[in-house]
Design a protein around this motif. Structure first.
Motif, PDB file in Angstrom:
ATOM      1  N   ASP A  72       0.746  -1.207   0.015  1.00 46.96           N
ATOM      2  CA  ASP A  72       0.112  -0.059  -0.054  1.00 46.96           C
ATOM      3  C   ASP A  72       0.955   1.074  -0.055  1.00 46.96           C
ATOM      4  OD1 ASP A  72       0.961   0.468   2.627  1.00 46.96           O
ATOM      5  OD2 ASP A  72      -0.821  -0.310   3.553  1.00 46.96           O
ATOM      6  N   GLU A  73       0.296   2.383   0.208  1.00 43.12           N
ATOM      7  CA  GLU A  73       0.944   3.541  -0.094  1.00 43.12           C
ATOM      8  C   GLU A  73       2.170   3.852   0.935  1.00 43.12           C
ATOM      9  OE1 GLU A  73       0.440   8.327  -0.390  1.00 43.12           O
ATOM     10  OE2 GLU A  73      -1.429   7.099  -0.974  1.00 43.12           O
ATOM     11  N   ASP A  74       1.604   3.565   2.332  1.00 39.90           N
ATOM     12  CA  ASP A  74       2.455   3.786   3.381  1.00 39.90           C
ATOM     13  C   ASP A  74       3.652   3.005   3.528  1.00 39.90           C
ATOM     14  OD1 ASP A  74       0.881   5.683   4.384  1.00 39.90           O
ATOM     15  OD2 ASP A  74      -0.075   4.446   5.860  1.00 39.90           O
ATOM     16  N   GLU A  75       3.401   1.701   2.935  1.00 40.49           N
ATOM     17  CA  GLU A  75       4.602   0.426   2.780  1.00 40.49           C
ATOM     18  C   GLU A  75       5.318   1.093   1.792  1.00 40.49           C
ATOM     19  OE1 GLU A  75       2.749  -3.729   3.943  1.00 40.49           O
ATOM     20  OE2 GLU A  75       2.019  -2.759   2.225  1.00 40.49           O
ATOM     21  N   THR A  76       4.958   1.531   0.806  1.00 38.35           N
ATOM     22  CA  THR A  76       5.922   1.945  -0.467  1.00 38.35           C
ATOM     23  C   THR A  76       6.659   3.146   0.019  1.00 38.35           C
ATOM     24  OG1 THR A  76       4.094   1.302  -2.098  1.00 38.35           O
ATOM     25  CG2 THR A  76       5.841   2.929  -2.923  1.00 38.35           C
ATOM     26  N   VAL A  77       6.311   4.061   0.528  1.00 41.26           N
ATOM     27  CA  VAL A  77       6.895   5.076   1.191  1.00 41.26           C
ATOM     28  C   VAL A  77       8.016   4.650   2.033  1.00 41.26           C
ATOM     29  CG1 VAL A  77       6.874   7.411   2.432  1.00 41.26           C
ATOM     30  CG2 VAL A  77       5.111   6.932   0.818  1.00 41.26           C
ATOM     31  N   GLN A  78       7.490   3.758   3.164  1.00 39.22           N
ATOM     32  CA  GLN A  78       8.396   3.206   4.064  1.00 39.22           C
ATOM     33  C   GLN A  78       9.548   2.509   3.357  1.00 39.22           C
ATOM     34  OE1 GLN A  78       8.700   3.952   7.287  1.00 39.22           O
ATOM     35  NE2 GLN A  78      10.408   2.990   7.583  1.00 39.22           N
ATOM     36  N   ILE A  79       9.449   1.731   2.335  1.00 38.57           N
ATOM     37  CA  ILE A  79      10.463   1.001   1.474  1.00 38.57           C
ATOM     38  C   ILE A  79      11.369   1.987   0.882  1.00 38.57           C
ATOM     39  CG2 ILE A  79      10.829  -0.564  -0.570  1.00 38.57           C
ATOM     40  CD1 ILE A  79       8.345  -2.128   0.375  1.00 38.57           C
ATOM     41  N   ALA A  80      10.892   3.036   0.460  1.00 36.08           N
ATOM     42  CA  ALA A  80      11.537   4.081  -0.347  1.00 36.08           C
ATOM     43  C   ALA A  80      12.459   4.712   0.443  1.00 36.08           C
ATOM     44  CB  ALA A  80      10.559   4.922  -0.969  1.00 36.08           C
ATOM     45  N   LEU A  81      12.025   5.058   1.516  1.00 42.80           N
ATOM     46  CA  LEU A  81      12.903   5.775   2.859  1.00 42.80           C
ATOM     47  C   LEU A  81      14.009   4.801   3.026  1.00 42.80           C
ATOM     48  CD1 LEU A  81      10.096   7.606   4.819  1.00 42.80           C
ATOM     49  CD2 LEU A  81      11.864   8.640   3.433  1.00 42.80           C
ATOM     50  N   ILE A  82      13.752   3.573   3.442  1.00 37.76           N
ATOM     51  CA  ILE A  82      14.853   2.635   3.918  1.00 37.76           C
ATOM     52  C   ILE A  82      15.828   2.566   2.699  1.00 37.76           C
ATOM     53  CG2 ILE A  82      15.156   0.269   4.272  1.00 37.76           C
ATOM     54  CD1 ILE A  82      12.371   0.134   5.596  1.00 37.76           C
ATOM     55  N   TYR A  83      15.345   2.333   1.566  1.00 35.85           N
ATOM     56  CA  TYR A  83      16.468   2.327   0.720  1.00 35.85           C
ATOM     57  C   TYR A  83      17.225   3.431   0.029  1.00 35.85           C
ATOM     58  CZ  TYR A  83      15.728  -2.788   0.234  1.00 35.85           C
ATOM     59  OH  TYR A  83      15.404  -4.121   0.750  1.00 35.85           O
ATOM     60  N   ALA A  84      16.411   4.523   0.223  1.00 40.18           N
ATOM     61  CA  ALA A  84      17.359   5.759   0.180  1.00 40.18           C
ATOM     62  C   ALA A  84      18.328   5.936   0.881  1.00 40.18           C
ATOM     63  CB  ALA A  84      16.067   7.175   0.195  1.00 40.18           C
ATOM     64  N   ALA A  85      18.134   5.674   2.414  1.00 42.54           N
ATOM     65  CA  ALA A  85      19.099   5.488   3.017  1.00 42.54           C
ATOM     66  C   ALA A  85      20.021   4.445   2.988  1.00 42.54           C
ATOM     67  CB  ALA A  85      18.340   5.476   4.688  1.00 42.54           C
ATOM     68  N   ARG A  86      19.768   3.347   2.652  1.00 42.19           N
ATOM     69  CA  ARG A  86      20.731   2.317   2.434  1.00 42.19           C
ATOM     70  C   ARG A  86      21.729   2.496   1.241  1.00 42.19           C
ATOM     71  NH1 ARG A  86      17.814  -2.945   2.598  1.00 42.19           N
ATOM     72  NH2 ARG A  86      17.830  -2.248   4.961  1.00 42.19           N
ATOM     73  N   LEU A  87      21.222   3.163   0.281  1.00 45.99           N
ATOM     74  CA  LEU A  87      21.936   3.858  -0.820  1.00 45.99           C
ATOM     75  C   LEU A  87      22.922   4.706  -0.504  1.00 45.99           C
ATOM     76  CD1 LEU A  87      22.221   3.254  -3.835  1.00 45.99           C
ATOM     77  CD2 LEU A  87      20.650   5.206  -4.422  1.00 45.99           C
ATOM     78  N   LYS A  88      22.672   5.630   0.262  1.00 50.31           N
ATOM     79  CA  LYS A  88      23.431   6.810   0.687  1.00 50.31           C
ATOM     80  C   LYS A  88      24.528   6.087   1.310  1.00 50.31           C
ATOM     81  CE  LYS A  88      23.189  11.078   3.136  1.00 50.31           C
ATOM     82  NZ  LYS A  88      22.465  12.110   3.839  1.00 50.31           N
ATOM     83  N   GLU A  89      24.185   5.200   2.342  1.00 50.12           N
ATOM     84  CA  GLU A  89      25.251   4.740   3.215  1.00 50.12           C
ATOM     85  C   GLU A  89      26.076   3.762   2.479  1.00 50.12           C
ATOM     86  OE1 GLU A  89      24.821   0.705   5.761  1.00 50.12           O
ATOM     87  OE2 GLU A  89      23.750   2.498   6.731  1.00 50.12           O
ATOM     88  N   LEU A  90      25.502   2.897   1.222  1.00 49.49           N
ATOM     89  CA  LEU A  90      26.489   2.081   0.669  1.00 49.49           C
ATOM     90  C   LEU A  90      27.513   2.956  -0.390  1.00 49.49           C
ATOM     91  CD1 LEU A  90      23.846  -0.653  -0.488  1.00 49.49           C
ATOM     92  CD2 LEU A  90      25.819  -0.861   1.192  1.00 49.49           C
ATOM     93  N   THR A  91      27.028   4.065  -0.891  1.00 51.48           N
ATOM     94  CA  THR A  91      27.765   4.913  -1.768  1.00 51.48           C
ATOM     95  C   THR A  91      28.591   5.865  -1.232  1.00 51.48           C
ATOM     96  OG1 THR A  91      25.837   6.218  -2.206  1.00 51.48           O
ATOM     97  CG2 THR A  91      26.222   3.989  -3.655  1.00 51.48           C
ATOM     98  N   GLN A  92      28.627   6.210  -0.002  1.00 54.62           N
ATOM     99  CA  GLN A  92      29.460   7.110   0.747  1.00 54.62           C
ATOM    100  C   GLN A  92      30.942   6.640   0.729  1.00 54.62           C
ATOM    101  OE1 GLN A  92      27.909   8.101   4.476  1.00 54.62           O
ATOM    102  NE2 GLN A  92      26.389   9.479   3.707  1.00 54.62           N
ATOM    103  N   PRO A  93      31.903   7.573   0.441  1.00 59.21           N
ATOM    104  CA  PRO A  93      33.260   7.129   0.142  1.00 59.21           C
ATOM    105  C   PRO A  93      33.773   6.720   1.692  1.00 59.21           C
ATOM    106  CG  PRO A  93      32.912   9.316  -0.536  1.00 59.21           C
ATOM    107  CD  PRO A  93      31.495   8.777  -0.119  1.00 59.21           C
TER     108      PRO A  93
END
Length: 93
Positions: A72-93
Motif C-alpha cells: 500500500d502507499e504507506d509501505e511503499t513510502v517506508q520502503i523508499a525511505l529505507i532504500y534511499a538511506a541504504r543507498l546513501k550509506e552504501l555509496t558514501q566514500p
C-alpha cells in the motif's frame, strides 16, 4: 543503517513519477550495488562474512522489490525511505 532522510537531503522522495516508481528505482539501485559486489567477490580475496552480508542484502532487496507490487502507499513510502538511506550509506566514500 536505515536512518530516515533528513529535510536537507538533496533528493526528496516526492518527485514526478510517483512513490511506487521511486521506491522501485531505489530498490533496484541498491540491488545493482549488491550484485556488483557479489560479481567482484567471484574473483576471490573477499571476506566470506562480508560476501554473505552482501548476499543477504541482495536477497532482502529482491524480496522488497517483489513486495512493492502489492504494497500500500504507506509501505511503499517506508520502503523508499529505507532504500534511499541504504543507498546513501552504501555509496558514501
Amino acid at each position: 543503517m536505515t536512518d530516515p532522510l533528513h529535510p536537507e537531503d538533496p533528493q526528496p522522495l516526492h518527485q514526478p513519477g510517483g512513490d511506487a516508481e521511486q521506491a522501485e528505482s531505489l530498490v533496484t539501485r541498491v540491488l545493482a550495488w549488491y550484485q556488483a559486489r557479489l560479481a567482484e567477490a567471484r574473483t576471490g580475496g573477499h571476506d566470506p562474512e562480508q560476501v554473505e552480508a552482501w548476499r543477504a542484502g541482495r536477497d532482502r532487496a529482491v524480496d522488497d522489490l517483489d513486495h512493492l507490487e502489492d504494497a500500500d502507499e504507506d509501505e511503499t513510502v517506508q520502503i523508499a525511505l529505507i532504500y534511499a538511506a541504504r543507498l546513501k550509506e552504501l555509496t558514501q566514500p
